[in-house]
Each structure stands twice: as structure tokens, then as C-alpha cells.
Design an enzyme around this catalytic site. Structure first.
Site, mmCIF file in Angstrom:
data_model
loop_
_atom_site.group_PDB
_atom_site.id
_atom_site.type_symbol
_atom_site.label_atom_id
_atom_site.label_comp_id
_atom_site.label_asym_id
_atom_site.label_seq_id
_atom_site.Cartn_x
_atom_site.Cartn_y
_atom_site.Cartn_z
ATOM 1 N N ARG A 18 0.923 -1.328 0.036
ATOM 2 C CA ARG A 18 -0.167 0.039 -0.155
ATOM 3 C C ARG A 18 1.074 1.200 0.054
ATOM 4 O O ARG A 18 1.076 1.835 -0.939
ATOM 5 C CB ARG A 18 -0.981 -0.230 1.227
ATOM 6 C CG ARG A 18 -2.119 0.839 1.116
ATOM 7 C CD ARG A 18 -1.888 2.310 1.172
ATOM 8 N NE ARG A 18 -1.429 2.529 2.587
ATOM 9 C CZ ARG A 18 -0.995 3.536 2.929
ATOM 10 N NH1 ARG A 18 -0.806 4.775 2.142
ATOM 11 N NH2 ARG A 18 -0.572 3.896 4.504
ATOM 12 N N ASP A 19 1.564 1.628 0.935
ATOM 13 C CA ASP A 19 2.466 2.730 1.303
ATOM 14 C C ASP A 19 3.638 2.796 0.468
ATOM 15 O O ASP A 19 3.883 3.640 -0.073
ATOM 16 C CB ASP A 19 2.786 3.266 2.671
ATOM 17 C CG ASP A 19 3.213 4.811 2.970
ATOM 18 O OD1 ASP A 19 2.697 5.508 1.852
ATOM 19 O OD2 ASP A 19 3.362 4.945 4.238
ATOM 20 N N HIS A 210 3.991 4.589 12.807
ATOM 21 C CA HIS A 210 4.216 4.671 11.373
ATOM 22 C C HIS A 210 5.447 5.595 11.121
ATOM 23 O O HIS A 210 5.112 6.777 11.073
ATOM 24 C CB HIS A 210 2.861 4.949 10.670
ATOM 25 C CG HIS A 210 2.948 4.776 9.132
ATOM 26 N ND1 HIS A 210 2.653 3.692 8.440
ATOM 27 C CD2 HIS A 210 3.405 5.864 8.429
ATOM 28 C CE1 HIS A 210 2.754 4.240 7.022
ATOM 29 N NE2 HIS A 210 3.317 5.050 6.939
ATOM 30 N N HIS A 212 8.445 7.338 8.854
ATOM 31 C CA HIS A 212 9.431 7.149 7.436
ATOM 32 C C HIS A 212 10.608 7.604 7.720
ATOM 33 O O HIS A 212 10.974 8.302 8.708
ATOM 34 C CB HIS A 212 8.734 8.231 6.391
ATOM 35 C CG HIS A 212 7.593 7.588 5.933
ATOM 36 N ND1 HIS A 212 7.089 7.666 4.236
ATOM 37 C CD2 HIS A 212 6.227 7.326 6.610
ATOM 38 C CE1 HIS A 212 6.135 7.186 4.364
ATOM 39 N NE2 HIS A 212 5.360 7.004 5.493
ATOM 40 N N CYS A 243 8.613 10.157 -0.523
ATOM 41 C CA CYS A 243 7.784 11.324 -0.105
ATOM 42 C C CYS A 243 7.852 12.230 -1.676
ATOM 43 O O CYS A 243 8.904 12.185 -2.037
ATOM 44 C CB CYS A 243 8.307 12.114 0.873
ATOM 45 S SG CYS A 243 7.824 13.576 1.173
ATOM 46 N N ASN A 252 9.517 4.596 3.719
ATOM 47 C CA ASN A 252 9.049 4.130 5.064
ATOM 48 C C ASN A 252 10.277 3.532 5.697
ATOM 49 O O ASN A 252 11.262 3.216 4.951
ATOM 50 C CB ASN A 252 8.031 3.195 5.053
ATOM 51 C CG ASN A 252 6.571 3.610 4.826
ATOM 52 O OD1 ASN A 252 5.888 3.692 5.337
ATOM 53 N ND2 ASN A 252 6.146 3.791 3.324
#
Lengths: 314, 314
Positions: A18-19, A210, A212, A243, A252
């Protein structure tokens, strides 16, 4: 640090499909996504954020959400999550039988407007509609707080705003909360302070961090969070998930680097690091570029090398 | 972590022109080295490890040690260091008027044999000869302990061996000690334990920590060391300084990422971060490849972005 009080068990939650994939330059074919998730299911991670039921126009890389969610093999004991931006996405995720829906809004109003195109009140109203739709389904609901450690437009966010938003989440009966450092602005001291404040105010709340690694601080932030009692971390295989504001920056925190650090410190994760490393080493071929994770390149600290031949001969 | 007991001032010690450059694929021209060191002198770092007086055959990239050491502009308040592998190198460094000599041996016998081609006893005998040669010169002597957190051939090294080697160093009247994580094997828990043990046994000893980010743990290790009371850290601009055993792995911890983390946590370094970032951004052109440091790519956490135009219009 109180090394003897570290959590005895840490939950590692995988977000690569997902991310990690959402801003990749190219679409990862659906069978590759399914195979990756199925392989991740065998590594011992506690949760997998499978996909996002979002408009294919907004995130073309996840346009196959429904197909992926239905095709993966669900391993008992692993929680399969989908991010949902709105009621429509939530309905699709419920139809696909996800174990958990991840609802997201930003504590920063500017970021929420920019990212979700909603005011905070609109986001919360959307959450309420989703909780109604999910009622009786047995599906868990997690509330993520984006920009919890800083907004790229507004800067630092007051702890009181984060705590107030958690209150809002709990009044909607969400089951758990994630504090997300969406653009990698957190520092360890700030992490310790916010995690401590949240745990004091909401001691029974299941809390995920969470992070990064945008500014190289990802694992230092994990360490600070661990010391403040956190025991659930999102991470992305290979450290995928850059990002948009920082071309060339890392994404991440890397799942394999996180599991390696925890293992080296004697913290149990239940994750099979060699299996995870083998999988991480397949990623560059899948996504078409080098990935930021370090342990897949350097090997584990404990992987020893033979001494040079001239020593053996002497 | 005891956040209120962090050192109020941390010394940042730059090693890019020695540890950073030594295994680079190409030679950095002497005028570029001199210009880089002169620019670093203006940033507020406490020490600069300028070069190594080593055989040009062993380290061709530092074959210009004498020329560099003599041509740099010495800024008052900055300590200029040279690494010296033997008495001959020490004599050259003394002739060049270095402020400090850095003597290195490995706590791992296998690594010392492989890297220095000397037994520990031979290394210590060499140190003794250097201390004799330096007597009366006013030059400080630092003793580095390579593989203090693990050897790529032997694995983990017992704390007792490290403490015993520090005793040997102090019996030779060395002024200060560096614990070096030569191939990036340290983890935060181990760092806290060893720093604590060294500080308890030798409370007055000036102690430097030298970390590599080989497995992504560099800044987490700094955090653990800070919490254990360490206040001097080596770092390399851009994070240059890879490891021959780990192609593609990151090098030393990045100076600018270290200074950024400390600044974000409210720890004073006296280093001008914008100047350091400007300098770090010149490195890729100088060395001909991307560098691992993150903040030079992502910007500081506090560097905000304008909100998207559609918000301003709404």
C-alpha cells in the site's frame, strides 16, 4: 533508556503493497502484488496493509485493489488491512472481507485539505458513516493520524491537537490508532514525548507507530518509541515509499532493517529475518530500481566473513 | 531514555577526507581536498581528521597526505588530526604539525592481522614508539579501537577485551579513546552497555564514538550512546565511507544527518547546519556519485512547503 523494560514482543506490520507502492513510478502487475503479499504472509508479520480502496484516478498503482484483496491467501493469525479514504472505499473493503479498515485523516487541517480534500469535520463525518456501515461485520477499525509529528505545510503539531483527535476517534468507537510521521519530520525526543502522552492518557489503546526514514531518523525514532512503551510498528519491505516532496529521499522504515535491529537487541518479533531478506532482495527487479533498505545489501551483523587467505597461510 | 540528562553540548568530529575518501573509487584532486577541509573548518565542527599518513600503495586516495596537511588553513579552536598507522607515518604527521595523532588497532586479533598486518602486541609496541616520538611536541594522541562492536571475521567482541585494551592505551599515556564500529555491526543496546561500562571504569576519559550506518543503525546507535553519556561523535559529510564487505551499503554516519538530529532534539553542537548542507550538496559532483546522507536530499524537518495552489484559491 530502560533496556530491561523494552516490550518483550513487538508487532511488525507490513505496508509495502500500500504505502510502499502507491507513488512508485510504475504499476506493479497484479500477480506480482499477490505473490508478494502471499510470501509476506509466511514471514511472521502481524498485519499486512494489502491495498487501498481509493479512486484509480487518485492512485493508479492501486487500481487493482479489489482483485488483489480477493486473490491473496489469508494466513490465520495475520490481520489483512485495507486503507479506505471514504464510505465507498469502505464498502468495497467490507465486501472483499478485509479483517481491518484503516481510516486516515491528518491532524494538520492544511494537509487534510491538500491530501484528502476534506476539512477535519468532513473527515470525521466520513468516519462516522464508515463505522455505521461496518457495524456488525466484525471488521476492526483503525484510525490513522497523518502528520502527527509535523506537517510539511504547517510545521509541528501540538500534542494537545493529536490527543483531541484520538478522543474524537474513540468517540466513534475506533478500535486502535496509528500515529503517522507522514513526511518523516519526527525526531526521537518528540516521539518519546508524544508516545508517552498518548499512553498515559489512553493506556488501553492499541497504538501503532508509522515512521518514514526521510531524514535518516526512522530507526532512532523506533528506539525512542520502544523506550516509551510502543510495541507495534508499520514498516515497508525494502524501505519503499518515498515522499513526493523529497525526490531521492528514502521512504518508510525498512521492514527487514527494523526486524534486524530488534533481533540484535534481543526483542522478539516472530518474523523470519532470512525469509524477509530473501524477499527484500527480489524487490529491485520488481520495481525497477534500487531500494533503500540496508541489511539486504550489507547482510546481518552476525553474517561473518572468512578471514583473508594470507592469514590462514601464516 | 533520560531526555533531561542528555549532554548539553555534543562535539561533532568530521572524518570525510580520511575515512570517507579512503575507499572511494577515484582520487579526489588535492586542491579539492584542501578546499573541502577549509570549508569544513568554517562550519563549527570540533575536529577534522584531515588525512592518514599511510603508504600510498596501501591507500592511494590519501597519497597527498603531506601536501594536504601543510596547505589547509588552520582555524583556531578546531583540532586537526591525522591517522597514523606506524612510527614513520607518525613522524610525518608530527613534521606536518598536526594537533593530534590518531593511532588505531583492532580489538579483534584476526581483524588487526588482516587490516594492519600486526599482532596486537606489535601494534602496542608501535604505539609505544609513537608516544616516545611525540613526547614534548604538545601533540595529542588518540587511541582508536577498531571492531569495538564486532569483527566481521570473529563476530562480537567481549566488553572485557575492549576495557583491557583501553587500560593498555592509558598505560601508554594516550589522551583519549575512540570506540569504532568499523563495519557497522553495533546495535543500540550493545552501544549503551559498552559506553556505560567504559564511562564507569574510566570516568575522566574523553571518549569518541565512531559509527557506520552499514545496517541503517547509525543514528539509533548515536541516540543510545548519548543516553549513556557520550558527547563526541565522528561523522562523515554526505555519509561517505562505505565498507569493502558490503557493496552498496552506506558508509559512516552522515555529519549533516547527525547535526540535524541533534538540533531537532535540542542538543547544541555549534555546527552551522545550512553551511554543512550546502557543502554536502557539492559532494556528489566531487566524488562522481550519489551520497547516502538524507537531509541534503529531503531538507530539514523544519523546511516547510507552500500549500497547494488549489487550497489558496478555495
Amino acid at each position: 533508556m530502560n533496556w530491561d523494560a523494552l516490550p518483550s514482543r513487538v508487532h511488525v506490520q507490513e505496508v509495502v503493497t500500500r504505502d510502499g507502492l502507491q507513488i512508485e513510478p510504475r504499476f506493479l502487475p497484479t500477480p506480482d502484488k499477490i505473490a508478494l503479499i502471499d510470501a509476506l504472509s509466511e514471514t511472521g508479520v502481524s498485519k499486512i496493509e494489502v491495498t487501498s480502496f481509493v479512486s484509480p484516478r487518485a492512485v493508479p498503482n492501486l487500481a487493482d485493489a479489489r482483485e488483489v484483496a480477493r486473490a491473496i491467501r489469508r494466513r490465520p493469525g495475520v490481520t489483512y488491512v485495507a486503507l479506505v479514504p471514504n464510505l465507498r472505499g469502505a464498502q468495497e473493503a467490507l465486501d472483499a472481507g478485509m479483517d481491518e479498515l484503516n481510516l486516515v485523516m491528518s491532524v494538520s487541517e492544511t494537509h487534510n485539505l491538500a491530501n484528502m480534500r476534506m476539512t477535519p469535520a468532513q473527515s470525521l463525518a466520513g468516519f462516522r458513516a464508515i463505522t455505521e456501515a461496518a457495524k456488525g461485520s466484525g471488521t476492526a477499525l483503525n484510525g490513522s493520524i497523518a502528520t502527527a509529528f509535523g506537517c510539511p505545510f504547517e510545521g509541528a503539531q501540538p500534542e494537545a491537537k493529536v490527543l483531541a483527535l484520538i478522543e474524537d476517534y474513540l468517540s466513534l468507537d475506533l478500535d486502535s490508532v496509528t500515529l503517522a510521521d507522514t513526511t518523516g519530520m519526527a525526531n526521537p525526543r518528540q516521539v518519546a514525548s508524544l508516545v508517552d502522552a498518548v499512553r498515559r492518557r489512553f493506556p488501553a489503546l492499541p497504538l501503532t507507530l508509522h515512521f518514514h526514514n526521510t531524514r535518516g531518523l526512522g530507526l532512532a525514532n523506533v528506539l525512542a518509541a520502544l523506550d516509551a512503551g510502543a510495541d507495534r510498528f508499520d514498516a515497508s519491505l525494502g524501505g519503499l515509499g518515498g515522499c513526493p516532496f523529497a525526490p531521492g529521499a528514502t521512504g518508510n522504515i525498512s521492514t527487514e532493517d527494523l526486524v534486524h535491529m530488534l533481533g540484535e537487541m534481543g526483542v522478539t518479533t516472530g518474523v523470519d529475518l532470512p525469509a524477509l531478506l530473501a524477499l527484500a532482495r527480489t524487490l529491485p527487479a520488481l520495481v525497477g530500481h534500487d531500494t533503500p533498505g540496508q541489511v539486504a545489501k550489507a547482510g546481518r551483523s552476525g553474517d561473518l566473513h572468512p578471514a583473508p587467505a594470507h592469514l590462514a597461510a601464516s
